[in-house]
Design a protein around this motif. Structure first.
Motif, PDB file in Angstrom:
ATOM      1  N   ILE A 126      49.805 -15.029  11.067  1.00  0.00           N
ATOM      2  CA  ILE A 126      48.778 -14.063  10.666  1.00  0.00           C
ATOM      3  C   ILE A 126      49.043 -13.692   9.214  1.00  0.00           C
ATOM      4  O   ILE A 126      50.097 -13.148   8.883  1.00  0.00           O
ATOM      5  CB  ILE A 126      48.808 -12.822  11.566  1.00  0.00           C
ATOM      6  CG1 ILE A 126      48.492 -13.223  13.016  1.00  0.00           C
ATOM      7  CG2 ILE A 126      47.802 -11.776  11.085  1.00  0.00           C
ATOM      8  CD1 ILE A 126      48.619 -12.092  14.008  1.00  0.00           C
ATOM      9  N   GLU A 151      37.546 -14.216  15.954  1.00  0.00           N
ATOM     10  CA  GLU A 151      38.256 -13.383  14.990  1.00  0.00           C
ATOM     11  C   GLU A 151      39.436 -12.701  15.682  1.00  0.00           C
ATOM     12  O   GLU A 151      39.484 -12.627  16.917  1.00  0.00           O
ATOM     13  CB  GLU A 151      37.331 -12.320  14.383  1.00  0.00           C
ATOM     14  CG  GLU A 151      36.476 -12.803  13.239  1.00  0.00           C
ATOM     15  CD  GLU A 151      35.264 -13.606  13.692  1.00  0.00           C
ATOM     16  OE1 GLU A 151      34.999 -14.673  13.082  1.00  0.00           O
ATOM     17  OE2 GLU A 151      34.606 -13.195  14.658  1.00  0.00           O
ATOM     18  N   TYR A 164      40.740 -10.627  10.697  1.00  0.00           N
ATOM     19  CA  TYR A 164      41.038 -11.983  10.229  1.00  0.00           C
ATOM     20  C   TYR A 164      40.172 -12.974  11.002  1.00  0.00           C
ATOM     21  O   TYR A 164      39.823 -12.739  12.173  1.00  0.00           O
ATOM     22  CB  TYR A 164      42.506 -12.348  10.475  1.00  0.00           C
ATOM     23  CG  TYR A 164      43.506 -11.449   9.813  1.00  0.00           C
ATOM     24  CD1 TYR A 164      44.075 -11.786   8.588  1.00  0.00           C
ATOM     25  CD2 TYR A 164      43.898 -10.259  10.417  1.00  0.00           C
ATOM     26  CE1 TYR A 164      45.003 -10.957   7.977  1.00  0.00           C
ATOM     27  CE2 TYR A 164      44.822  -9.424   9.806  1.00  0.00           C
ATOM     28  CZ  TYR A 164      45.366  -9.772   8.589  1.00  0.00           C
ATOM     29  OH  TYR A 164      46.283  -8.952   7.984  1.00  0.00           O
ATOM     30  N   ALA A 166      40.115 -16.725  12.758  1.00  0.00           N
ATOM     31  CA  ALA A 166      41.052 -17.732  13.263  1.00  0.00           C
ATOM     32  C   ALA A 166      40.830 -19.028  12.501  1.00  0.00           C
ATOM     33  O   ALA A 166      39.706 -19.507  12.382  1.00  0.00           O
ATOM     34  CB  ALA A 166      40.850 -17.941  14.751  1.00  0.00           C
ATOM     35  N   THR A 172      45.659 -17.683  10.889  1.00  0.00           N
ATOM     36  CA  THR A 172      44.419 -17.007  10.531  1.00  0.00           C
ATOM     37  C   THR A 172      44.048 -17.290   9.078  1.00  0.00           C
ATOM     38  O   THR A 172      44.846 -17.804   8.290  1.00  0.00           O
ATOM     39  CB  THR A 172      44.555 -15.486  10.693  1.00  0.00           C
ATOM     40  OG1 THR A 172      45.465 -14.980   9.688  1.00  0.00           O
ATOM     41  CG2 THR A 172      45.062 -15.121  12.074  1.00  0.00           C
TER      42      THR A 172
END
Length: 591
Positions: A126, A151, A164, A166, A172
């Protein structure tokens, strides 16, 4: 070797894991064919090397295989499932095969995705821009922007909600949007489409029990969510709220909620933003056999979303939805779940900060016991630094940022970093006792408490990156009556940091946190007498995986007992003790 680097990382890492109207009177409908059965496995007493077994348990999930070309159902669905022509659209499909994937963070802090296409487990990144803002929860709302790609939302300990996209199965995109102030809620959950507009929405609950709905706007930047709408009060009666998705195949998101008594309730979605749920229907009792309930999306491809439940021994159980809050008999979904901190889509209040116990041996070496999520510890490991340790270490829960250690000690000249002996900024006049308790002021940043020679308690507010230099706030006098103060984290389950105190007569009290810097604690509540027989008390954080901070106690013979927090008050604040270790008598103190 850098002292307590691993300690600091673990304290900062929040655990994460699998993806997946007012409170109205219950109806008399029965909505289950098989309530949760069983109980936590017996605990084996062990010596100072830690819990039985070794290392981190391997997680094995019963994920669906990718359907063959032209197939409509899951190739290995649980017994009794009836595959439909098209399943409910998954909220987290990272590999693009139309089936839900799992996202996990284990107790060592590793974030990974387990993919339904191949059953492969891969690291998942992430791309948070500020590593200091530790994520305490991750949500998988689904397709917020209408692009068919899912998302993700992260909720930081400081109260930042960030969005974020994906970017495939490995991570992400960069952050698309963020909003602040979400520390006002103890639980934020992805609820599915509650308003029948085709977009997934959010629910958020305050520590006081008020529930709010945030409607999706369809935007990924600017304002992804509209102004909040009050749903109703009294939702604090539930220790688990699960945004289950569409359980009954009507196109509207539903909710399941577990009470402290272990009763599970089904809230059917209405499609209305102002009154999103019908009257609750009781699913059944016995769900306290599980420490986490998880929204699993439509695992068996019958058009209805399902549930996964994690037992205290780490076994994962699958509950197939048959509609209207009714679930088929459970089937085994996986093992090793006690190696996961929490599950994406889980229903509990997320915790963060401390997840271990430090022990200072008579050999002047410092050891760490990292906890699993089944009420036990992993085998002990050196905390780092090959020198000689002295004094009582203080684990400043919530002050840790990134990989920075916040292991502190108090000396005659103030508060110092335990490894480097460098001073920590602050005013420490006449401080005789130092406590690292977590967030007391409601800003998501860890704070400290000190007690002076007169018995006055002082609050030192943290800034999340060290310690703020502002003047300490006087909490109150009379605290010299206690021979042990323990920063126990969130004992009650309302998301606020609490304090446990033992007086010189052996009575134990719980001071509930308020979230206010001016008055950080409410009136004390008597837990019970008879605690003078313990040589030491310590706060390990959430030891059994239910989101509430527990307590451990060591007797003079070196036996260690777990007191699991129940979420109830008074004498019922902790469950009866369970012995989890022996041979700890050699330790000078625990932290």
């Amino acid at each position: 070797m850098r002292a307590a680097a691993r300690v600091g990382r673990l304290a900062a890492c929040t655990a994460l894991a699998l993806s997946a109207g007012a409170l109205l009177p219950a109806t008399t409908a029965s909505a289950t064919t098989a309530s949760a059965a069983g109980a936590p496995a017996a605990v084996t007493a062990t010596g100072p090397s830690g819990a039985a077994g070794s290392g981190l348990p391997e997680v094995r999930l019963g994920l669906p295989k990718r359907p063959a070309a032209g197939a409509t159902g899951r190739s290995s669905a649980p017994a009794g499932s009836a595959a439909a022509a098209a399943g409910a659209r998954p909220r987290l499909d990272l590999d693009g095969d139309g089936l839900p994937d799992d996202l996990v963070r284990d107790v060592d802090g590793r974030v990974a995705a387990t993919l339904s296409r191949t059953h492969e487990t891969v690291d998942f990144n992430i791309q948070a821009p500020d590593m200091a803002e530790v994520s305490k929860d991750v949500l998988a709302p689904g397709d917020l922007g209408g692009s068919a790609a899912p998302e993700l939302l992260t909720l930081s300990a400081w109260g930042t909600l960030a969005l974020y996209g994906a970017d495939g199965p490995y991570g992400t995109t960069r952050r698309l949007w963020y909003g602040t102030g979400w520390q006002a809620y103890n639980k934020v959950l992805a609820a599915g489409d509650l308003t029948r507009d085709g977009r997934p929405d959010l629910l958020a609950r305050t520590p006081g029990g008020d529930l709010y709905l945030y409607r999706s706007t369809g935007a990924l930047t600017g304002e992804p969510f509209g102004a909040r709408v009050w749903v109703g009060p009294s939702w604090g009666a539930y220790d688990q709220l699960v945004g289950a998705g569409d359980l009954d195949r009507d196109g509207i998101g539903d909710l399941v909620a577990k009470s402290l008594a272990g009763d599970l309730f089904f809230y059917k979605g209405t499609g209305s933003a102002t009154a999103p749920f019908r009257a609750r229907v009781k699913v059944g009792p016995g769900w306290n056999a599980y420490n986490q309930l998880v929204a699993a999306d439509d695992v068996d491809r019958d058009g209805r979303t399902d549930l996964v439940a994690r037992a205290f021994d780490g076994t994962l159980w699958f509950y197939r939805s048959t509609g209207s809050g009714v679930f088929a008999a459970r089937t085994k979904y996986g093992t090793g779940g006690h190696g996961l901190r929490f599950v994406v889509g889980h229903g509990g209040v997320p915790d963060y900060g401390k997840h271990s116990v430090l022990a200072l041996g008579s050999d002047k070496k410092l050891y760490e016991y990292l906890e699993l999520a089944d009420g036990t510890f992993r085998p002990r490991s050196p905390a780092g630094f090959d020198g000689t340790w002295s004094g009582r270490p203080v684990f400043a829960a919530g002050l840790d940022v990134g990989d920075d250690a916040r292991l502190l000690k108090l000396s005659s000249t103030g508060v110092h970093n335990y490894e480097t002996d460098t001073p920590v900024t602050g005013t420490w006049t006449d401080a005789k006792l130092l406590l690292g308790v977590g967030d007391l002021t409601g800003d998501g940043k860890g704070d400290l408490l000190t007690r002076d020679s007169a018995g006055t308690l002082w609050l030192h507010a943290g800034d999340g990156r060290g310690l703020a230099a502002g003047a300490p706030v006087r909490v109150g006098t009379g605290w010299g009556a206690y021979d042990r103060l323990v920063g126990a984290g969130d004992v009650s389950g309302d998301g606020r940091t609490d304090l446990v105190a033992r007086d010189t007569a052996g009575r134990l009290y719980l001071f509930p946190g308020t979230g206010s810097a001016a008055t950080p604690f409410g009136a004390r509540v008597l837990v019970g007498p008879g605690w003078s027989g313990y040589a030491d008390l310590a706060a390990p954080g959430d030891l059994d995986g239910d989101g509430r901070a527990d307590l451990i106690a060591r007797d003079p013979a070196g036996a260690v007992y777990r007191y699991a927090a129940t979420g109830r008050g008074g004498t019922a604040a902790f469950a009866p003790r369970v012995r989890i270790a022996t041979g700890w008598g050699d330790y000078a103190n625990l932290a």
